[in-house]
Every structure is written in structure tokens, then in C-alpha cells.
Design an enzyme around this catalytic site. Structure first.
Site, PDB file in Angstrom:
ATOM      1  N   GLU A 108       0.813  -1.225   0.000  1.00  0.00           N
ATOM      2  CA  GLU A 108       0.000   0.000   0.000  1.00  0.00           C
ATOM      3  C   GLU A 108       0.844   1.272   0.000  1.00  0.00           C
ATOM      4  OE1 GLU A 108      -3.024  -0.219   3.087  1.00  0.00           O
ATOM      5  OE2 GLU A 108      -4.076  -1.815   2.019  1.00  0.00           O
ATOM      6  N   GLU A 158      -5.509  -8.426  -0.249  1.00  0.00           N
ATOM      7  CA  GLU A 158      -6.185  -8.098   1.020  1.00  0.00           C
ATOM      8  C   GLU A 158      -7.651  -7.883   0.709  1.00  0.00           C
ATOM      9  OE1 GLU A 158      -4.630  -5.187   3.769  1.00  0.00           O
ATOM     10  OE2 GLU A 158      -2.565  -5.618   3.155  1.00  0.00           O
TER      11      GLU A 158
HETATM   12  O1  AHR Z   1      -4.916  -5.925   7.059  1.00  0.00           O
HETATM   13  C1  AHR Z   1      -4.813  -4.787   7.872  1.00  0.00           C
HETATM   14  C2  AHR Z   1      -4.138  -3.632   7.177  1.00  0.00           C
HETATM   15  O2  AHR Z   1      -4.960  -3.170   6.154  1.00  0.00           O
HETATM   16  C3  AHR Z   1      -2.837  -3.937   6.490  1.00  0.00           C
HETATM   17  O3  AHR Z   1      -1.745  -3.863   7.337  1.00  0.00           O
HETATM   18  C4  AHR Z   1      -2.751  -2.867   5.450  1.00  0.00           C
HETATM   19  O4  AHR Z   1      -2.045  -3.275   4.320  1.00  0.00           O
HETATM   20  C5  AHR Z   1      -4.189  -2.529   5.151  1.00  0.00           C
HETATM   21  O5  AHR Z   1      -4.427  -1.176   5.165  1.00  0.00           O
END
Ligand code: AHR
Length: 503
Positions: A176, A295
Site C-alpha cells: 500500500e 487483502e
Molecule cells: O490488514 C490490515 C491492514 O490493512 C494492512 O496492514 C494494510 O495493508 C491494510 O491497510
């Protein structure tokens, strides 16, 4: 008999989306809250093995059939020094993790995690730090993991007791990096350049690896989709996948709208793919960049509680969403959406695995249990292997606050030729009535239903807890079949798995 709405579905083995990459059922372990410490690893727990890993948790993880686990972050990775987590444990430093404002003890690091993942039959998707670090440290880590020996870092691995190289195939280039909250946040051009240079040297150390570059951290970022276009401009020749992240929630308590949020995931995937293909066209290239949805999940229940956590403790209760039945239904819809994009989404990681926005929860020194979302994931992972088939659907629809023409029926079928098995995953989004689906199984002569598993609950807000799994799947009556047409009855607001086998 109860009232029922009607839908139709055609399942045909010739209508192929694609062979499903097993990595679509990946997961994610970050050094965050109690995911690692008190989650997978708790040396004082009665079930811990000689390496300190909880076997009660391991048993539940094995039920999920996870082929790939992303590690060690997440936001955590952008400040991580992998060297702190290898070698004798007593020499490892306690560090401030600035991403989550906790103390990282480094008692679990690269070697322990890779060995544990192998024990779970999972490969590791290793993320390198491109926040505070760069190509040099990334190439050193890949030398440590994947080079056979005779060099500084490969010999360090051997000295640490690991003679064989790990041959880790999937690597992620940071996390990210578009987010201002990220340690070492970069502009798209800055990130694109550093990712390109890191990718080059990593592939020079091991040309067999596959690389994932960071896409946007969510579709609402002001830099989306310019970020994707610029990053791809800079990295197109070096990378194999672009990442995509998204979390969903129902803070408005609007179930009809919430259950339609898989349409948002669908649209997001389509937009990112269009951007990938736009850059391919600009570059006059035939190379196809696929997606790593590394994610995804529901995340909103714990946001308020997290604002009250005191900083600088070890393993605090961070991001501990307790999922209800309604969340399981959305997770089912999201899984179906991922399967419908199996031609271009090759990797996906449910974020995360234990305690932190997770299907599995633990008590310190106590039990481990399955959250509601555990079940759709376990079902899809078990039976979503083979070829995803285009669902030709005709369904009643509804409009909600943010969406129009939302089909009541969300479904996809998977054909596993090796096992002569077809599995239909289906959600009925209707709160009031059954949905009777007339399934035309035209090309599956001789196939009969052998299982209809249903996840439903009268209370949308019902949750599981330690020793009390009130939301759990049950076996339902098998649907009738006649002349290749199956009548499938889906209860209101339910997740369904129907398996057919050749007789
Ligand atoms: O999964 C939790 C968080 O969400 C992670 O660390 C990040 O990559 C995202 O913003």
C-alpha cells in the site's frame, strides 16, 4: 409450502471462465495485534509444539486448505528489518513497530514462519520492505531465502540451521505505498521506479520468482486509478501481478445494501483490469498483467475499539472484528465474485488468518474457534478447485441505497474434471422468501446432487464465540433432478454449496 421466487441458471462445461489458480484461496499473516503472537504462536499454550506454534490453531487452519500465505505485512512490513528476525532468538531486538504502535519482539521471523507455513501445506507470498528500505535489502532477503549457498546471505541461512533454499516463488514489492499512513509513502512515480529496480535485482538473484507490484490500497483513494497506470508504466516488464485491496462493512446497518457490496468488488476488479490493459496497449505489448487481490475481507466492527488501545504493548487486541452471520453472507458473495474473475485474478488473500480481522479467533492460553466467515471460505477453498464456469443467470433483482439491479441470486459453478464433480456456490440475497433456481445442467449427463450444505441463521447479527459456534453449516435435503434439470431451493439469506457427482 413457503412462498418462493424463481431464478434460472445454466451450468455448461463448455462455458469456461478459466482454470482456477489455487492461490485464489490464499490468506495473510501480519505482525499485527495477536495474529502471530497469541495467534499462530504461543509457546506457553498447552497445545504448542516444540517450536512454539499452537496446534489447536494449526488444526483449524488446515481445515481452510490454504495454499498461500502473505507475510509479514501489511503496513508492518514498511518498517521491518528482516535481519532482526533471524538467528538466535535471544539476540533478537525488541523494536517499536510504528505502523501499529506496538512492540515487536522478533521471536517469530523469516525462518520460523516459512517452516510453519510449510507445515500448513502453504507456500509463502513474501513481502519486501519498500517503505524504509529498497532494492539492496530486497535482494539480500531473496538471496537468504532462495539462493542455494556459497554467498553471504545464503550461508547465513545455512548457519541458522536451514541447509536447503526455500524456493519461495511469489514475492510482493512493498505494501500500500499509495497510502499517506504507510511508512515511506511514495508517489506513484517514486514507487514505480523503486519497485522496478527492486524487481530487476530480485529476478537477477532468482529468475524463477513471480512479482506483485502495489496497486491502490482502495478504490476510493484520490490517486486511483492514476496510481495503477503510472506504476505499470514504470514496472510493466518486471512484474507479473498488480495488487488490489478492499475491505467492506455495514456501519449503516443496511443489509440489502451491504450484501450488494460484492458488486463494488466486481466493478473495482474490472476497472483495475482495464487500466492494466490500457498500459499494455500503450506499450504495444502482448504481456498480460493479472491481479493479486491480496487483502480482502469485512473490516469495520473493531474500528472504534482500536482507537482506545494503549500504544507500545506486545500483542494488543487490535482489529479483532467479531463477525456475524450477515458478514458470512457477504464473504460468500465476495468469494463468488473472485471465482467469476478466475481468468485474471490469480492470487487472493483473505485478510487476515488469526485474531486480526480473521476467520479464526483464539484466547490466550485457551481455546481457538471458527468465526462465521470461516465457513464460506472453507467451502470455497475445498471445492473451488478446477475450472470456473460462466454462470448464465436470470434472477429477480432489487435496488438498494448504492446499487441498482442487484440480483437476488449470486452464484458460480466450478467443474473439477479429475474428481468428476461440479460444485455450485450460491447466495440468496432475499430476506423474505426462498429462491427456487431451475438449474439447466445440459452438459453434465449422469451427474446427481450428493450434498447441499446451507449456512443460515434467523438472526443476522448472530456471532460465534469460544465454545459456542451457533452459526455453522447444516446438511439440507438434496435438490431434485430430472432430465438434466435440477430444482434448487435456497432459503432466504443463505449461503449454499451444492455438489454433484457423476453416477
Ligand atoms: O490488514 C490490515 C491492514 O490493512 C494492512 O496492514 C494494510 O495493508 C491494510 O491497510
Amino acid at each position: 409450502m413457503a412462498r418462493s421466487k424463481k431464478a434460472t441458471l445454466i451450468v455448461d462445461k463448455e462455458y469456461r471462465i478459466a482454470e482456477i489458480d489455487p492461490r485464489l484461496f490464499g490468506s495473510f499473516v501480519e505482525h499485527l495485534g495477536r495474529c502471530v503472537y497469541e495467534g499462530i504462536y504461543e509457546p506457553t499454550h498447552p497445545s504448542a509444539d516444540s517450536c512454539g506454534f499452537r496446534q489447536d490453531v494449526a488444526k483449524l487452519i488446515r481445515e481452510l486448505n490454504i495454499p498461500l500465505i502473505r507475510y509479514p505485512g501489511g503496513n508492518f512490513v514498511s518498517g521491518y528489518r528482516w535481519e532482526d528476525g533471524v538467528g538466535p532468538r535471544e539476540n533478537r531486538p525488541r523494536k517499536l513497530d510504528l505502523a501499529w504502535r506496538t512492540i515487536e519482539t522478533n521471536q517469530v521471523g523469516t525462518d520460523e514462519f516459512i517452516a510453519w507455513a510449510a507445515n500448513m501445506d502453504a507456500e509463502v507470498n513474501m513481502t519486501v520492505n519498500l517503505g524504509t528500505r529498497g532494492p539492496e535489502e530486497a535482494r539480500n532477503l531473496i538471496e537468504y531465502c532462495n539462493h542455494s549457498g556459497g554467498s553471504m546471505y545464503s550461508d547465513l541461512r545455512k548457519a541458522n540451521g536451514h541447509a536447503e533454499a526455500y524456493a519461495i516463488k511469489t514475492w510482493s514489492l512493498g505494501n500500500e505505498m499509495d497510502g499517506p499512513w504507510q511508512i515511506g509513502h511514495k508517489t506513484a512515480y517514486e514507487y514505480g521506479r523503486v519497485a522496478c529496480e527492486a524487481a530487476k535485482v530480485m529476478k537477477w538473484v532468482d529468475p524463477e520468482i513471480e512479482l506483485v507490484a502495489c496497486g491502490s490500497s482502495q478504490s476510493r483513494m484520490p490517486t486511483f486509478p492514476e496510481w495503477e497506470a503510472t506504476v505499470l508504466e514504470e514496472t510493466f516488464e518486471q512484474i507479473d501481478y498488480l495488487s488490489i485491496h478492499s475491505y467492506y462493512g455495514n456501519p449503516e446497518n443496511d443489509t440489502a445494501n451491504y450484501l450488494a457490496k460484492s458488486l463494488e468488488m466486481d466493478q473495482y476488479i474490472r476497472s483495475v483490469l482495464s487500466t492494466c490493459d490500457y498500459v499494455r496497449a500503450r506499450k504495444r505489448s502482448s504481456k498480460v498483467i493479472n491481479l493479486s487481490f491480496d487483502e480482502w475481507n469485512v473490516w469495520y466492527h473493531s474500528r472504534e475499539a482500536d482507537t482506545k488501545i494503549e500504544p507500545w504493548s506486545t500483542a494488543p487486541h487490535l482489529l479483532e472484528d467479531i463477525y456475524n452471520f450477515e458478514d458470512a453472507l457477504l464473504v460468500g458473495c465476495l468469494l463468488i465474485t473472485l471465482l467469476k474473475h478466475a481468468d485474471r485474478v490469480k492470487i487472493a488473500c483473505l485478510a487476515q488468518l488469526v485474531n486480526v480481522i480473521a476467520p479464526i479467533m483464539t484466547e490466550k492460553n485457551g481455546t481457538a474457534w471458527r468465526q462465521t466467515i470461516f465457513y464460506p471460505f472453507a467451502h470455497a477453498s475445498a471445492y473451488g478447485r478446477g475450472v470456473a464456469l460462466v454462470p448464465v443467470v436470470s434472477s429477480p433483482t432489487y435496488d438498494s441505497r448504492d446499487f441498482s439491479d442487484v440480483p437476488l441470486l449470486e452464484t458460480v459453478a466450478v467443474y473439477n474434471e479429475e474428481r468428476s464433480m461440479v460444485t455450485i456456490f450460491a447466495v440468496n440475497r432475499d430476506a423474505a422468501e426462498d429462491l427456487t433456481v431451475d438449474c439447466d445442467l445440459r452438459s453434465f449427463e449422469g451427474y446427481v446432487p450428493v450434498e447441499h450444505t446451507v449456512l443460515k441463521h434467523d438472526d443476522l447479527k448472530a456471532v460465534n464465540s469460544s465454545g459456542r459456534e451457533v452459526v455453522a453449516p447444516v446438511a439440507s435435503e438434496l435438490p431434485s433432478i430430472d432430465g438434466g434439470r435440477m430444482q434448487l431451493r435456497l432459503p432466504p439469506l443463505s449461503w449454499n454449496v451444492v455438489r454433484l457427482e457423476k453416477r
